[in-house]
Scaffold this active site. Sequence first.
Site, PDB file in Angstrom:
ATOM      1  N   ASP A 136       0.810  -1.219   0.000  1.00  0.00           N
ATOM      2  CA  ASP A 136       0.000   0.000   0.000  1.00  0.00           C
ATOM      3  C   ASP A 136       0.842   1.267   0.000  1.00  0.00           C
ATOM      4  O   ASP A 136       2.055   1.219   0.217  1.00  0.00           O
ATOM      5  CB  ASP A 136      -0.949   0.006   1.214  1.00  0.00           C
ATOM      6  CG  ASP A 136      -0.305  -0.616   2.457  1.00  0.00           C
ATOM      7  OD1 ASP A 136       0.920  -0.508   2.618  1.00  0.00           O
ATOM      8  OD2 ASP A 136      -1.033  -1.214   3.265  1.00  0.00           O
TER       9      ASP A 136
ATOM     10  N   ASP B  27      -7.379  -3.174  14.436  1.00  0.00           N
ATOM     11  CA  ASP B  27      -8.790  -3.449  14.134  1.00  0.00           C
ATOM     12  C   ASP B  27      -8.963  -4.655  13.210  1.00  0.00           C
ATOM     13  O   ASP B  27     -10.044  -4.879  12.672  1.00  0.00           O
ATOM     14  CB  ASP B  27      -9.444  -2.199  13.513  1.00  0.00           C
ATOM     15  CG  ASP B  27      -8.761  -1.762  12.210  1.00  0.00           C
ATOM     16  OD1 ASP B  27      -7.814  -2.448  11.756  1.00  0.00           O
ATOM     17  OD2 ASP B  27      -9.178  -0.732  11.642  1.00  0.00           O
TER      18      ASP B  27
ATOM     19  N   HIS C 116      -7.230  -5.179  10.323  1.00  0.00           N
ATOM     20  CA  HIS C 116      -6.988  -4.966   8.884  1.00  0.00           C
ATOM     21  C   HIS C 116      -5.708  -5.646   8.426  1.00  0.00           C
ATOM     22  O   HIS C 116      -4.784  -5.874   9.210  1.00  0.00           O
ATOM     23  CB  HIS C 116      -7.011  -3.474   8.511  1.00  0.00           C
ATOM     24  CG  HIS C 116      -5.862  -2.648   9.017  1.00  0.00           C
ATOM     25  ND1 HIS C 116      -6.038  -1.461   9.691  1.00  0.00           N
ATOM     26  CD2 HIS C 116      -4.512  -2.801   8.909  1.00  0.00           C
ATOM     27  CE1 HIS C 116      -4.855  -0.936   9.969  1.00  0.00           C
ATOM     28  NE2 HIS C 116      -3.916  -1.731   9.524  1.00  0.00           N
TER      29      HIS C 116
ATOM     30  N   GLU D  48      -9.731  -2.080   5.699  1.00  0.00           N
ATOM     31  CA  GLU D  48     -10.327  -1.831   7.008  1.00  0.00           C
ATOM     32  C   GLU D  48     -11.561  -2.713   7.192  1.00  0.00           C
ATOM     33  O   GLU D  48     -12.074  -3.270   6.213  1.00  0.00           O
ATOM     34  CB  GLU D  48     -10.712  -0.351   7.108  1.00  0.00           C
ATOM     35  CG  GLU D  48      -9.533   0.625   6.984  1.00  0.00           C
ATOM     36  CD  GLU D  48      -8.676   0.702   8.252  1.00  0.00           C
ATOM     37  OE1 GLU D  48      -8.607  -0.281   9.013  1.00  0.00           O
ATOM     38  OE2 GLU D  48      -8.073   1.771   8.488  1.00  0.00           O
TER      39      GLU D  48
HETATM   40  C1  F6R Z   1       1.455  -1.540   6.128  1.00  0.00           C
HETATM   41  C2  F6R Z   1       0.144  -2.199   6.216  1.00  0.00           C
HETATM   42  C3  F6R Z   1      -0.630  -2.219   7.496  1.00  0.00           C
HETATM   43  C4  F6R Z   1       0.228  -2.488   8.726  1.00  0.00           C
HETATM   44  C5  F6R Z   1      -0.647  -2.518   9.977  1.00  0.00           C
HETATM   45  C6  F6R Z   1       0.167  -2.723  11.226  1.00  0.00           C
HETATM   46  O1  F6R Z   1       2.001  -1.682   4.846  1.00  0.00           O
HETATM   47  O2  F6R Z   1      -0.317  -2.682   5.246  1.00  0.00           O
HETATM   48  O3  F6R Z   1      -1.618  -3.213   7.400  1.00  0.00           O
HETATM   49  O4  F6R Z   1       0.878  -3.705   8.569  1.00  0.00           O
HETATM   50  O5  F6R Z   1      -1.350  -1.313  10.080  1.00  0.00           O
HETATM   51  O6  F6R Z   1       0.994  -1.602  11.429  1.00  0.00           O
HETATM   52  P1  F6R Z   1       2.169  -1.635  12.500  1.00  0.00           P
HETATM   53  O7  F6R Z   1       3.136  -2.650  12.016  1.00  0.00           O
HETATM   54  O8  F6R Z   1       2.749  -0.255  12.470  1.00  0.00           O
HETATM   55  O9  F6R Z   1       1.541  -2.006  13.795  1.00  0.00           O
END
Ligand code: F6R
Length: 258
Positions: A67, A134, A136, A141
């Site tokens: 992303d 959450d 995702h 989301e």
């Molecule tokens: C990042 C992504 C997100 C993160 C997730 C966890 O490329 O796709 O899904 O992996 O938000 O974020 P952290 O690792 O910062 O807790």
Amino acid sequence: MEVIIKSNADEVSREAAAIFRRQLREKTDSVLGLATGSTPVGLYDRLVMMARAGEIDLSHTTTFNLDEYVGLSSSHPQSYAAFMRRHLFDRVSVARWHIPDGKARDIPRLCADYEEAILEAGGIDLQLLGLGSDGHIGFNEPGSSLGSRTRLKTLTARTVADNARYFASPGEVPRHVVTMGVGTIFDARHCLVLAFGEGKAGAVAAMVEGPVTAMVPASVLQMHPVCTLIVDEAAASGLERRDYYRWVYENKPAWQRA
Ligand code: F6R
């Protein structure tokens, strides 16, 4: 789904690095799906160390990131392109890397081209994923279609708040991202999810032991043929069957180990 519980975040990264090493030994020109955020940083450090020590060779790999923030150019320090250069691409060479262009004018075209590029590369062999608090994956989301493909998504207020730590103020966090869809992620041959810390315990429990539901996009991985989840003790603390997962791992046949 294989659930591996390690004592701390460092051990999680070590186990994940072993899975990357096995993947690269099996296929030097692997197509790797990569993630950003705090979770993969320790793993990227290990991959760099292993590459410098000659234990792995990333130079034939093609990578696709999950992303990118819409509206940030690749030179913006908080863009995911800048993150990947800092943590990986400026430190080791890969054959080709792809990250959605946050400044693209035609977002639907960009998304269709991203899907096409993944197909042309032969599909993703190993997809690395962090887990949102959450539930995702990528930036799909809660409520995201479990069959979705790469597209524009609006972040939830909770994700904006979670990510605000990287920006000077919460108001600077972009509200929109381009993300691989749940269906795009599901097409990877092996999905590898990492999670650390108590803040992820609820999401981990819902992903592994809750119902498969679009309200917890990561739960779709219960249906994936090859999915590995590696968590530390704190992130595992909400799992009812954690003793069983430990038992399975301890009794894993040697040939199955990374
Ligand atoms: C990042 C992504 C997100 C993160 C997730 C966890 O490329 O796709 O899904 O992996 O938000 O974020 P952290 O690792 O910062 O807790």
